[in-house]
Write a protein that holds these residues in place. Structure first.
Motif, short mmCIF file in Angstrom:
data_model
loop_
_atom_site.label_atom_id
_atom_site.label_comp_id
_atom_site.label_asym_id
_atom_site.label_seq_id
_atom_site.Cartn_x
_atom_site.Cartn_y
_atom_site.Cartn_z
N PRO A 1 0.80 -1.24 0.00
CA PRO A 1 0.00 0.00 0.00
C PRO A 1 0.83 1.29 0.00
O PRO A 1 0.28 2.36 -0.16
N ASP A 2 2.17 1.17 0.24
CA ASP A 2 2.97 2.39 0.27
C ASP A 2 3.10 2.97 -1.12
O ASP A 2 3.10 2.27 -2.13
N SER A 3 3.20 4.30 -1.16
CA SER A 3 3.16 5.02 -2.43
C SER A 3 4.33 5.97 -2.56
O SER A 3 4.86 6.47 -1.56
N ALA A 4 4.73 6.22 -3.81
CA ALA A 4 5.77 7.21 -4.08
C ALA A 4 5.25 8.62 -3.90
O ALA A 4 6.04 9.58 -3.83
N GLY A 5 3.92 8.79 -3.82
CA GLY A 5 3.31 10.08 -3.52
C GLY A 5 3.59 11.13 -4.58
O GLY A 5 3.86 10.83 -5.75
N ALA A 6 3.53 12.39 -4.15
CA ALA A 6 3.77 13.50 -5.07
C ALA A 6 5.25 13.79 -5.22
O ALA A 6 5.70 14.29 -6.24
N ASP A 7 6.02 13.47 -4.20
CA ASP A 7 7.45 13.75 -4.21
C ASP A 7 8.18 12.60 -3.52
O ASP A 7 7.95 12.37 -2.33
N PRO A 8 8.97 11.79 -4.24
CA PRO A 8 9.42 12.03 -5.61
C PRO A 8 8.48 11.55 -6.70
O PRO A 8 8.66 11.86 -7.86
N GLY A 9 7.47 10.73 -6.35
CA GLY A 9 6.55 10.23 -7.34
C GLY A 9 7.11 9.04 -8.10
O GLY A 9 8.22 8.56 -7.83
N PRO A 10 6.33 8.51 -9.06
CA PRO A 10 6.81 7.41 -9.89
C PRO A 10 8.07 7.80 -10.67
O PRO A 10 8.37 8.99 -10.83
N ILE A 11 8.75 6.81 -11.19
CA ILE A 11 9.98 7.08 -11.96
C ILE A 11 9.66 7.98 -13.15
O ILE A 11 10.41 8.92 -13.46
N CYS A 12 8.53 7.72 -13.82
CA CYS A 12 8.22 8.44 -15.06
C CYS A 12 7.87 9.90 -14.82
O CYS A 12 7.77 10.67 -15.78
#
Length: 683
Positions: free
Chosen positions: A347-358
């Protein structure tokens, strides 16, 4: 009804990854849109950035409506204000004892942290019995001493929670008067004022949550109003409540607990409005954002509202909220291989920062968005050029982190990530439909959020949902919900009377008092409304049962015989069991008072002047997309250019500013006059 005219209205919703904004001018039909990264440290900065991004003239706006995650995040992350509790002697541990359930259903371990720690829960002599009779008078000196002790302990807020205050709130009210004389601010919560129901655990937790988030919300609203005023805005700011209604920011902190789940509620309200206009009143809403996925059920264009929601273990917040279920699957959800060699998504997320790699903002972990990019569903030319990130960068990360350990190619690993995410989201949809006795085949799937339309058709096929409804602006639907939502106030009063002992007219009297209070509150708002609706219901159970069942009423003066028939019918629909020989109990009387606002033209969300005459003119090219059936060269279209009445058969990709829609092979998509896309899902 006279009030502030709302010609130019802004709806702004703060999500975990993006802050979305829509401005609609009801006089001219002009629309402005904006989507900017959220600013978790101070959400007001994201709101101001969204206003600037849309080019909004603050001096010309009539109304701003705001959906916020301030209180939701504070509760879920336990970043709460230091709060004290004053309660009946002998009952300081109610918040910790709870219902004697376990954090995990299996095993003997688990952790639980009460909202207010034990050393900040103080007792005072007082006792009222369940009938409201005073057994032990309130010790006023003890209340004052407890208040001073909590101040010395550094508390910023205080909650008064006496055992049977729902039956007789006199002691709580007097304690509040005493505390007002010693407390340095107005962050004093009286339990009965937030929730007037009999269950002391649920009432206590709800009041404790309200008190512990009240200072946080008050500070945020104060900062936001100041920022807006400095920019020239002179109107009011309305804040979405979790029930899908709105209240003024001037008073929203008084009942701060009601703003929990504010953001998801706004999306459900937009879905209900859009579905009603589009002729699809029965919907399962599916909101996939950057951090999580929220799902809800709508019947007859009316969202399900519950006051029985527990947002996490031992955290029941029993104020009316749109019944939204959330799972940790969003575009930014991180995929990894566990120590057991299994693929896990979220459930953990990259969020807004840094976000996904793309995103090109420094993200290094593979996410659902990166998987969609690798499979050709997102345009590499638009996403993978930031920060030096290329498609090969994403492929290399998938090969190293997922493909290698799993023995798969990067594309196979990406497909596995999508299947895992879809399984998680399908489970959430079953929670609001199948588990509650609703057949998904009777509904349309309303897909929104920045990532929802990418997965919607595949989910609908898995769940046998026949149609997918995609609104004009899926990525800013939550913000649109703020614009179309009505004013709303909900009331709950404990009756706790066997049905056969209920006095004639007793319920009608309660409903009338609640309706009058709701109308008074709506009249105090500075927003123009077109009319008032009243919705009445009761919570009932068979004697000896624990869980409640909501029974909707067509009119407030229902008789006991009619009420029993309605309850037994609702019970049979839910459980397929008849218990005709068991006595029924009326537990709570509920009233919702709704101030309806003016209708909006949804077709204005896509500028008709920009539409092409033919579908071919809206085509932007093709690209190879990997489906379950293999790699298919798939045409792509720009949605703002597509004719309003288009029809096409998948596979196809429809791109726009705020999202991408993936139409699976064999599915048939059609546009309507309101800017929506309705997809008939192939069997």
């Amino acid at each position: 009804m006279d009030g502030q005219r709302s010609g130019r209205v802004v709806g702004v919703d703060v999500g975990g990854t993006f802050t979305d904004l829509v401005e609609m001018d009801q006089a001219t039909g002009a629309v402005r849109l904006s989507k900017v990264p959220s600013t978790p440290d101070n959400q007001a900065f994201g709101v101001m950035a969204a206003l600037k991004g849309a080019g909004c003239d603050l001096t010309a706006l009539d109304l701003i409506v705001h959906g916020t995650t301030t209180t939701t995040n504070a509760v879920l992350e336990r970043k709460l204000s230091r709060t004290g509790l004053i309660t009946t002697a002998g009952f300081r541990d109610v918040l910790e004892l709870g219902r004697r359930t376990r954090p995990a259903p299996y095993g003997m371990t688990g952790t639980f942290t009460p909202v207010i720690p034990r050393d900040l829960r103080l007792e005072v002599p007082e006792r009222v019995d369940a009938s409201g009779a005073v057994v032990v008078p309130l010790d006023e000196a003890a209340v004052e001493a407890a208040g001073r002790a909590l101040l010395e302990a550094g508390c910023e807020a205080v909650v008064v929670h006496f055992l049977h205050a729902y039956a007789n709130p006199a002691h709580e009210r007097r304690a509040g008067e005493i505390l007002a004389g010693v407390w340095p601010n107005d962050h004093i919560t009286l339990g009965h004022a937030i929730l007037s129901e009999s269950r002391e655990f649920e009432r206590g937790v709800t009041a404790a949550v309200n008190a512990s988030v009240q200072p946080i919300l008050a500070r945020y609203v104060r900062r936001l109003r100041q920022e807006l005023a400095e920019g020239g805005y002179r109107g009011d700011v309305l804040v979405m409540n979790g029930n899908g209604g709105m209240v003024s920011s001037r008073s929203v902190a008084d009942e701060a607990a009601k703003t929990v789940m504010s953001g998801p509620a706004s999306g459900v309200m937009a879905a209900a409005y859009t579905g009603r206009v589009a002729g699809c009143p029965d919907l399962i809403t599916y909101d996939m954002g950057g951090t999580s996925t929220d799902v809800a059920l709508i019947r007859g264009a009316q969202p399900a509202v519950s006051n029985e929601i527990e947002i996490e273990y031992a955290m029941p917040i029993h104020v009316p909220m749109v019944d939204v279920r959330t799972v940790g699957a969003g575009g930014g959800s991180i995929a990894r291989v566990t120590a057991a060699g299994l693929l896990q998504v979220g459930p953990d997320s990259a969020g807004a920062d840094p976000g996904p790699i793309c995103y090109g903002r420094g993200g290094t972990e593979p996410t659902i968005s990166d998987a969609n990019l690798l499979l050709g569903r997102l345009d590499p030319g638009k996403l993978a050029v930031r920060g030096g990130v290329t498609l090969e960068t994403v492929r290399a990360v998938f090969a190293e982190r997922l493909g290698g350990p799993l023995g798969l190619t990067p594309e196979e690993a990406a497909s596995a990530v999508i299947r895992m995410a879809n399984t998680t989201m399908a489970g959430a949809i079953r929670m609001v439909s199948v588990s509650l006795g609703a057949d998904p085949r009777d509904f349309a799937l309303f897909a929104f959020g920045g990532a929802g339309p990418l997965h919607a058709c595949a989910l609908a096929r898995e769940l046998a949902i026949p149609r997918v409804l995609v609104p004009a602006r899926p990525g800013i639907t939550n913000a649109l919900g703020c614009v179309v939502a009505d004013l709303r106030h909900d009331f709950v009063r404990t009756v706790s009377t066997p049905l056969d002992a209920l006095a004639p007219g007793a319920l009608a009297e309660v409903f009338a008092a609640q309706a009058a209070e709701g109308e008074r509150l709506i009249a105090a708002e500075t927003v123009e409304i077109k009319g008032i609706r009243r919705i009445h219901s009761v919570d009932m159970q068979f004697m000896g049962q624990t869980h409640l069942l909501r029974v909707d009423l067509d009119r407030p003066d229902v008789t006991a015989e009619e009420l029993r028939a309605l309850f037994e019918a609702a019970y049979f629909r839910r459980f397929r069991v008849e218990l005709a020989d068991v006595r029924a109990l009326v537990v709570n009387a509920n009233t919702s008072v709704i101030g309806a606002r003016a209708a909006l033209d949804l077709s204005a969300l896509i500028d008709p002047a920009g539409r092409a005459a033919t579908l071919a003119e809206a085509r932007t090219g093709t690209r190879a997309v990997r489906f379950d059936a293999g790699v298919i060269e798939t045409p792509a279209y720009w949605r703002d250019r597509m004719p309003a009445d288009f029809e096409l058969t998948g596979p196809a990709i429809v791109e726009q500013m705020d999202t991408t829609l993936l139409i699976e092979p064999g599915d048939v998509a059609r546009g309507d006059a309101h800017g929506n896309i309705l997809v008939e899902v192939a069997r």
